[in-house]
Write a protein that holds these residues in place. Structure first.
Motif, PDB file in Angstrom:
ATOM      1  N   PRO A  95      41.243  25.394   2.207  1.00 54.51           N
ATOM      2  CA  PRO A  95      40.393  25.976   3.256  1.00 54.51           C
ATOM      3  C   PRO A  95      41.185  26.729   4.312  1.00 54.51           C
ATOM      4  O   PRO A  95      40.604  27.342   5.207  1.00 54.51           O
ATOM      5  CB  PRO A  95      39.693  24.748   3.859  1.00 54.51           C
ATOM      6  CG  PRO A  95      40.616  23.614   3.591  1.00 54.51           C
ATOM      7  CD  PRO A  95      41.253  23.914   2.261  1.00 54.51           C
ATOM      8  N   LEU A  96      42.513  26.712   4.227  1.00 56.22           N
ATOM      9  CA  LEU A  96      43.341  27.441   5.187  1.00 56.22           C
ATOM     10  C   LEU A  96      43.211  28.951   5.028  1.00 56.22           C
ATOM     11  O   LEU A  96      43.463  29.701   5.974  1.00 56.22           O
ATOM     12  CB  LEU A  96      44.815  27.053   5.031  1.00 56.22           C
ATOM     13  CG  LEU A  96      45.204  25.636   5.457  1.00 56.22           C
ATOM     14  CD1 LEU A  96      46.650  25.356   5.090  1.00 56.22           C
ATOM     15  CD2 LEU A  96      44.979  25.441   6.951  1.00 56.22           C
ATOM     16  N   PHE A  97      42.850  29.405   3.838  1.00 55.27           N
ATOM     17  CA  PHE A  97      42.847  30.839   3.543  1.00 55.27           C
ATOM     18  C   PHE A  97      41.435  31.325   3.222  1.00 55.27           C
ATOM     19  O   PHE A  97      40.597  30.575   2.729  1.00 55.27           O
ATOM     20  CB  PHE A  97      43.769  31.140   2.364  1.00 55.27           C
ATOM     21  CG  PHE A  97      45.172  30.639   2.565  1.00 55.27           C
ATOM     22  CD1 PHE A  97      46.068  31.341   3.337  1.00 55.27           C
ATOM     23  CD2 PHE A  97      45.583  29.451   1.979  1.00 55.27           C
ATOM     24  CE1 PHE A  97      47.364  30.884   3.532  1.00 55.27           C
ATOM     25  CE2 PHE A  97      46.868  28.975   2.157  1.00 55.27           C
ATOM     26  CZ  PHE A  97      47.773  29.691   2.941  1.00 55.27           C
ATOM     27  N   ASN A  98      41.211  32.593   3.472  1.00 56.40           N
ATOM     28  CA  ASN A  98      39.912  33.205   3.166  1.00 56.40           C
ATOM     29  C   ASN A  98      39.890  33.671   1.716  1.00 56.40           C
ATOM     30  O   ASN A  98      39.984  34.852   1.401  1.00 56.40           O
ATOM     31  CB  ASN A  98      39.651  34.381   4.116  1.00 56.40           C
ATOM     32  CG  ASN A  98      38.368  35.107   3.772  1.00 56.40           C
ATOM     33  OD1 ASN A  98      37.502  34.593   3.067  1.00 56.40           O
ATOM     34  ND2 ASN A  98      38.233  36.320   4.264  1.00 56.40           N
ATOM     35  N   ALA A  99      39.775  32.708   0.839  1.00 56.75           N
ATOM     36  CA  ALA A  99      39.689  32.952  -0.605  1.00 56.75           C
ATOM     37  C   ALA A  99      39.240  31.651  -1.238  1.00 56.75           C
ATOM     38  O   ALA A  99      39.697  30.581  -0.830  1.00 56.75           O
ATOM     39  CB  ALA A  99      41.034  33.386  -1.179  1.00 56.75           C
ATOM     40  N   GLY A 100      38.343  31.708  -2.212  1.00 62.34           N
ATOM     41  CA  GLY A 100      37.893  30.476  -2.835  1.00 62.34           C
ATOM     42  C   GLY A 100      37.266  29.529  -1.831  1.00 62.34           C
ATOM     43  O   GLY A 100      36.333  29.886  -1.109  1.00 62.34           O
ATOM     44  N   LYS A 101      37.794  28.316  -1.733  1.00 57.18           N
ATOM     45  CA  LYS A 101      37.237  27.271  -0.892  1.00 57.18           C
ATOM     46  C   LYS A 101      37.063  27.706   0.562  1.00 57.18           C
ATOM     47  O   LYS A 101      36.097  27.331   1.221  1.00 57.18           O
ATOM     48  CB  LYS A 101      38.141  26.033  -0.965  1.00 57.18           C
ATOM     49  CG  LYS A 101      37.743  24.892  -0.032  1.00 57.18           C
ATOM     50  CD  LYS A 101      36.381  24.327  -0.381  1.00 57.18           C
ATOM     51  CE  LYS A 101      36.034  23.144   0.518  1.00 57.18           C
ATOM     52  NZ  LYS A 101      34.650  22.656   0.274  1.00 57.18           N
ATOM     53  N   GLY A 102      37.987  28.485   1.085  1.00 56.06           N
ATOM     54  CA  GLY A 102      37.938  28.875   2.491  1.00 56.06           C
ATOM     55  C   GLY A 102      37.249  30.199   2.755  1.00 56.06           C
ATOM     56  O   GLY A 102      37.426  30.793   3.824  1.00 56.06           O
ATOM     57  N   ALA A 103      36.440  30.672   1.815  1.00 60.28           N
ATOM     58  CA  ALA A 103      35.795  31.984   1.946  1.00 60.28           C
ATOM     59  C   ALA A 103      34.858  32.047   3.150  1.00 60.28           C
ATOM     60  O   ALA A 103      34.173  31.076   3.476  1.00 60.28           O
ATOM     61  CB  ALA A 103      35.023  32.321   0.673  1.00 60.28           C
ATOM     62  N   VAL A 104      34.817  33.204   3.771  1.00 60.35           N
ATOM     63  CA  VAL A 104      33.941  33.414   4.927  1.00 60.35           C
ATOM     64  C   VAL A 104      32.504  33.645   4.458  1.00 60.35           C
ATOM     65  O   VAL A 104      32.246  33.846   3.262  1.00 60.35           O
ATOM     66  CB  VAL A 104      34.420  34.622   5.769  1.00 60.35           C
ATOM     67  CG1 VAL A 104      35.809  34.363   6.319  1.00 60.35           C
ATOM     68  CG2 VAL A 104      34.393  35.902   4.944  1.00 60.35           C
ATOM     69  N   PHE A 105      31.572  33.652   5.417  1.00 59.08           N
ATOM     70  CA  PHE A 105      30.157  33.843   5.117  1.00 59.08           C
ATOM     71  C   PHE A 105      29.725  35.289   5.362  1.00 59.08           C
ATOM     72  O   PHE A 105      30.196  35.948   6.292  1.00 59.08           O
ATOM     73  CB  PHE A 105      29.298  32.914   5.975  1.00 59.08           C
ATOM     74  CG  PHE A 105      29.312  31.484   5.521  1.00 59.08           C
ATOM     75  CD1 PHE A 105      28.368  31.017   4.615  1.00 59.08           C
ATOM     76  CD2 PHE A 105      30.277  30.603   5.985  1.00 59.08           C
ATOM     77  CE1 PHE A 105      28.375  29.705   4.189  1.00 59.08           C
ATOM     78  CE2 PHE A 105      30.299  29.289   5.571  1.00 59.08           C
ATOM     79  CZ  PHE A 105      29.347  28.827   4.665  1.00 59.08           C
ATOM     80  N   THR A 106      28.788  35.741   4.552  1.00 53.93           N
ATOM     81  CA  THR A 106      28.201  37.066   4.720  1.00 53.93           C
ATOM     82  C   THR A 106      27.088  37.009   5.768  1.00 53.93           C
ATOM     83  O   THR A 106      26.725  35.940   6.261  1.00 53.93           O
ATOM     84  CB  THR A 106      27.596  37.575   3.406  1.00 53.93           C
ATOM     85  OG1 THR A 106      26.418  36.775   3.113  1.00 53.93           O
ATOM     86  CG2 THR A 106      28.574  37.462   2.264  1.00 53.93           C
ATOM     87  N   HIS A 107      26.513  38.150   6.077  1.00 56.97           N
ATOM     88  CA  HIS A 107      25.394  38.230   7.018  1.00 56.97           C
ATOM     89  C   HIS A 107      24.207  37.388   6.533  1.00 56.97           C
ATOM     90  O   HIS A 107      23.456  36.836   7.332  1.00 56.97           O
ATOM     91  CB  HIS A 107      24.971  39.686   7.185  1.00 56.97           C
ATOM     92  CG  HIS A 107      23.845  39.883   8.152  1.00 56.97           C
ATOM     93  ND1 HIS A 107      24.016  39.815   9.522  1.00 56.97           N
ATOM     94  CD2 HIS A 107      22.523  40.134   7.959  1.00 56.97           C
ATOM     95  CE1 HIS A 107      22.860  40.019  10.127  1.00 56.97           C
ATOM     96  NE2 HIS A 107      21.939  40.218   9.204  1.00 56.97           N
ATOM     97  N   ASP A 108      24.049  37.291   5.225  1.00 57.27           N
ATOM     98  CA  ASP A 108      22.946  36.528   4.642  1.00 57.27           C
ATOM     99  C   ASP A 108      23.294  35.053   4.436  1.00 57.27           C
ATOM    100  O   ASP A 108      22.593  34.345   3.712  1.00 57.27           O
ATOM    101  CB  ASP A 108      22.535  37.154   3.310  1.00 57.27           C
ATOM    102  CG  ASP A 108      21.958  38.545   3.485  1.00 57.27           C
ATOM    103  OD1 ASP A 108      21.277  38.770   4.521  1.00 57.27           O
ATOM    104  OD2 ASP A 108      22.195  39.409   2.623  1.00 57.27           O
ATOM    105  N   LYS A 109      24.411  34.617   5.035  1.00 58.42           N
ATOM    106  CA  LYS A 109      24.840  33.211   4.987  1.00 58.42           C
ATOM    107  C   LYS A 109      25.199  32.756   3.574  1.00 58.42           C
ATOM    108  O   LYS A 109      24.996  31.599   3.191  1.00 58.42           O
ATOM    109  CB  LYS A 109      23.764  32.297   5.584  1.00 58.42           C
ATOM    110  CG  LYS A 109      23.434  32.611   7.049  1.00 58.42           C
ATOM    111  CD  LYS A 109      22.374  31.646   7.581  1.00 58.42           C
ATOM    112  CE  LYS A 109      22.112  31.876   9.067  1.00 58.42           C
ATOM    113  NZ  LYS A 109      21.522  33.210   9.329  1.00 58.42           N
ATOM    114  N   THR A 110      25.742  33.673   2.792  1.00 57.58           N
ATOM    115  CA  THR A 110      26.238  33.356   1.455  1.00 57.58           C
ATOM    116  C   THR A 110      27.743  33.610   1.428  1.00 57.58           C
ATOM    117  O   THR A 110      28.323  34.115   2.388  1.00 57.58           O
ATOM    118  CB  THR A 110      25.554  34.224   0.391  1.00 57.58           C
ATOM    119  OG1 THR A 110      25.852  35.612   0.652  1.00 57.58           O
ATOM    120  CG2 THR A 110      24.052  34.017   0.403  1.00 57.58           C
ATOM    121  N   ASN A 111      28.364  33.251   0.314  1.00 55.94           N
ATOM    122  CA  ASN A 111      29.782  33.545   0.105  1.00 55.94           C
ATOM    123  C   ASN A 111      29.903  34.486  -1.090  1.00 55.94           C
ATOM    124  O   ASN A 111      29.347  34.206  -2.156  1.00 55.94           O
ATOM    125  CB  ASN A 111      30.571  32.269  -0.166  1.00 55.94           C
ATOM    126  CG  ASN A 111      30.374  31.229   0.918  1.00 55.94           C
ATOM    127  OD1 ASN A 111      29.580  30.303   0.744  1.00 55.94           O
ATOM    128  ND2 ASN A 111      31.068  31.362   2.034  1.00 55.94           N
TER     129      ASN A 111
END
Length: 371
Positions: A95-111
């Protein structure tokens, strides 16, 4: 007698050619004996003043773990493609990185996740974009490269292909982390019409909005739980480049995109030539930064092209593109690169980039800040 002289001449010629070939093969094998790997975990305004000691230690540890996973593949005779995948999987699972498990959320609250990989021997490549149920997108990108006739698959089609390849699928809950969720909620509340270009800007706002006493209590509590995050305006992407025993280069990149991204936006990470490129005759590159600029500048390919055609060093080529061309366009970010002889290279125009390498001498190095 004439026949014997002719025979002797031919014998000497064959022996000389054989000796030359053996020497050539010896030199070639010596050059191909090098192995090395380098990685990045995102670039941006990453300042030591905003980093807790515990969080900094966690980043260094995870970078080292990813490097060792990839290097172990190389040490045991594995390919650069497999080494790149192994290193990226470690970062995708964190979760440290924005990839896979640590991915950020889109405007529609999805990944929505993107990834790409390329090998430098035949210039074969694979990429996926806009997937939401793939645990490790880099694995699916590799399967697209190896098991399909295509280079890029997207969205539902990519996930249908994943089903046919027995790729591990997860529910949307897998990608939910409080850090990323709170970033999105804060942004939607404060700037509902914004189109966010990096994922960590609101960490500072989130902390400032709390009662000062609460902040003091948090800081003095169990900081090992990593509840505090730097205001790093970081472009979250992970990537790796590697050279294997056979002299083959490979590069791979994976990302969760941008917080609050809309309209199915896709950045440079799955774009071959922008976020990822590998050519045995030049270099391997994985990029991280503001994707729109990296696409427009064809960053990864441009660096390799400068090495190949201008005959300049990889470091010079990378600096020309990142420090000059990209900066002139007002694009932020950086790259990790690998030369055909196993020299790792970094270039970034931001204050920091999570990065590291294990070089051809087995030396391990990790870093976060510019200096």
């Amino acid at each position: 007698m004439r026949i014997n002289k002719t025979f002797l001449f031919l014998l000497m010629l064959v022996s000389a050619n054989t000796l030359a070939d053996n020497n050539k093969n010896l030199k070639s094998n010596t050059a191909k004996g090098n192995i090395a790997i380098a990685i990045h975990g995102g670039a941006g305004t990453i300042l030591k003043a905003n980093m807790t000691p515990e969080l900094e230690k966690a980043y260094h540890a995870k970078l080292a773990e990813a490097l060792k996973a990839g290097y172990q593949v190389l040490k045991t005779g594995g390919s650069s493609v497999n080494a790149v995948q192994a290193a990226i999987v470690i970062m995708e699972d964190s979760p440290l990185f924005n990839a896979g498990k640590g991915a950020v959320f889109t405007h529609d609250k999805t990944n929505e996740l993107d990834a790409s990989i390329m090998e430098g021997k035949s210039l074969n490549a694979g990429a996926i974009s806009g997937v939401s149920r793939i645990k490790n997108p880099i694995k699916l990108a590799t399967l697209v490269m190896n098991n399909s006739k295509h280079v890029m698959l997207s969205g539902q089609g990519a996930e249908e292909f994943a089903n046919s390849q027995s790729v591990e699928l997860v529910s949307s809950d897998y990608f939910h982390t409080d850090r990323r969720w709170n970033q999105l909620l804060k942004l939607l509340k404060d700037e509902p019409d914004s189109f966010k270009l990096s994922e960590d800007k609101d960490d500072k706002h989130a902390q400032q909005s709390k009662n000062p006493q609460d902040l003091n209590n948090e800081h003095s509590a169990k900081t090992a739980q990593l509840t505090q995050w730097p205001d790093d305006d970081k472009f979250g992407t992970v990537g790796a480049v590697a050279l294997d025993h056979s002299g083959n280069l490979a590069a791979g990149t994976s990302t969760g995109g941008m917080t609050n991204k809309k309209f199915g936006r896709i950045g440079d990470s799955p774009i071959i030539g922008a976020g990822t490129y590998a050519d045995n005759q030049a270099c391997a590159i994985s990029a991280t930064g503001h994707g729109e600029y990296f696409i427009r500048a064809a960053v990864a390919h441009d660096i390799c092209a400068r090495v190949k055609y201008k005959k300049v060093s990889l470091q010079q080529a990378a600096d020309e593109v990142i420090q000059e061309k990209l900066k002139a366009m007002q694009g932020d970010g950086g790259i990790v690169g690998m030369s055909p002889t196993g020299e790792p290279v970094f270039s970034f125009n931001s204050s920091g980039m999570y990065r590291g390498y294990i070089d051809k001498n087995g030396k391990i190095f990790t870093a976060i800040y510019q200096h």
